[in-house]
Design a protein around this motif. Structure first.
Motif, PDB file in Angstrom:
ATOM      1  N   ASP A   8       0.827  -1.212   0.000  1.00 55.92           N
ATOM      2  CA  ASP A   8       0.000   0.000   0.000  1.00 55.92           C
ATOM      3  C   ASP A   8       0.859   1.260   0.000  1.00 55.92           C
ATOM      4  OD1 ASP A   8      -2.191  -1.690   0.073  1.00 55.92           O
ATOM      5  OD2 ASP A   8      -2.631  -1.325   2.192  1.00 55.92           O
ATOM      6  N   ILE A   9       1.932   1.241   0.776  1.00 61.70           N
ATOM      7  CA  ILE A   9       2.824   2.399   0.835  1.00 61.70           C
ATOM      8  C   ILE A   9       3.457   2.636  -0.536  1.00 61.70           C
ATOM      9  CG2 ILE A   9       5.042   3.231   1.752  1.00 61.70           C
ATOM     10  CD1 ILE A   9       4.199   1.937   4.449  1.00 61.70           C
ATOM     11  N   GLN A  37       2.241   1.845  -3.434  1.00 62.78           N
ATOM     12  CA  GLN A  37       1.207   2.381  -4.319  1.00 62.78           C
ATOM     13  C   GLN A  37       0.938   3.855  -4.018  1.00 62.78           C
ATOM     14  OE1 GLN A  37      -2.008  -0.368  -3.646  1.00 62.78           O
ATOM     15  NE2 GLN A  37      -1.288  -1.799  -5.214  1.00 62.78           N
ATOM     16  N   LEU A  38       0.899   4.202  -2.744  1.00 63.59           N
ATOM     17  CA  LEU A  38       0.687   5.598  -2.374  1.00 63.59           C
ATOM     18  C   LEU A  38       1.852   6.470  -2.826  1.00 63.59           C
ATOM     19  CD1 LEU A  38      -0.873   5.142   1.171  1.00 63.59           C
ATOM     20  CD2 LEU A  38      -2.007   6.072  -0.851  1.00 63.59           C
ATOM     21  N   ARG A  39       3.066   5.947  -2.736  1.00 65.29           N
ATOM     22  CA  ARG A  39       4.224   6.727  -3.202  1.00 65.29           C
ATOM     23  C   ARG A  39       4.147   6.966  -4.702  1.00 65.29           C
ATOM     24  NH1 ARG A  39       8.310   3.842   0.667  1.00 65.29           N
ATOM     25  NH2 ARG A  39       8.259   5.308   2.377  1.00 65.29           N
ATOM     26  N   GLN A  66       1.392   7.214  -6.407  1.00 63.53           N
ATOM     27  CA  GLN A  66       0.376   8.252  -6.565  1.00 63.53           C
ATOM     28  C   GLN A  66       0.951   9.620  -6.192  1.00 63.53           C
ATOM     29  OE1 GLN A  66      -3.099   7.113  -4.329  1.00 63.53           O
ATOM     30  NE2 GLN A  66      -3.243   5.128  -5.353  1.00 63.53           N
ATOM     31  N   GLN A  67       1.727   9.646  -5.125  1.00 62.23           N
ATOM     32  CA  GLN A  67       2.346  10.889  -4.681  1.00 62.23           C
ATOM     33  C   GLN A  67       3.267  11.445  -5.773  1.00 62.23           C
ATOM     34  OE1 GLN A  67       5.268  10.472  -1.539  1.00 62.23           O
ATOM     35  NE2 GLN A  67       4.584  12.394  -0.605  1.00 62.23           N
TER      36      GLN A  67
END
Length: 178
Positions: free
Chosen positions: A88-89, A91-93, A95-96
């Motif tokens: 998840d991290i 994937q969030l990175r 997106q970031q």
């Protein structure tokens, strides 16, 4: 301790009445019943609800919590959750990075195709500007690797480094110790 009603337990544990009914339905808790059929919860159920709440705070699902409460392989279940969090991290990175590129595009034109939001060069320049020399940066990497190896690897990947360079950095960081 006097047995609690479902409402009192919900307030004490900071969960909803519906959650408690769901825990009961799933067999996670078993209330006692009064002669009139009302649910009551003693100290062992209160402790179990607090344990469930602590597990829920980590993001574990009720199926995993049930397995843990029944004596399942705690290490395996927790490691699986950690892998999920790392995914998840990552994937969030991603997106970031895209969002940062979009912001940058609005301020200074579009970024080069595939250009990461942060690069090794930018990061190193930022650390130098903050007063870190090569030795301090090496200690920073060693501490990061020691305290959170997966997060350190994820960070290095976010800089768009080649796999070989990531392994080289992590290798000397591990050897340095802290």
């Amino acid at each position: 301790m006097k047995p609690l009603t479902i409402g009192a337990l919900a307030r004490r544990a900071g969960v909803s009445r519906t959650a408690l009914l769901n825990y009961e339905r799933l067999g996670l808790i078993a209330p006692a019943r009064t002669a009139a059929g009302y649910r009551t919860f003693g100290p062992s159920v209160v402790a179990r609800v607090e344990q469930i709440r602590a597990y829920r705070a980590t993001g574990l699902g009720l199926d995993a919590i049930a397995a843990l409460l029944q004596g399942g392989d705690q290490a395996s279940l927790i490691e699986r959750r950690l892998r999920d969090i790392h995914r998840d991290i990552a994937q969030l990175r991603e997106q970031q990075d895209v969002l940062l590129q979009l912001l940058r595009a609005g301020a200074s034109g579009p970024p080069a195709a595939g250009e990461p939001a942060m690069t090794k060069e930018r990061w190193t320049a930022m650390l130098r500007a903050a007063g870190l020399d090569d030795e301090a940066m090496a200690r920073w990497h060693a501490l990061f690797e020691h305290q959170s190896p997966q997060a350190h690897e994820d960070f290095l990947r976010s800089l768009n480094l080649a796999a070989g360079e990531i392994e080289r950095i992590r290798g000397w960081a591990r050897e340095m110790g802290v």
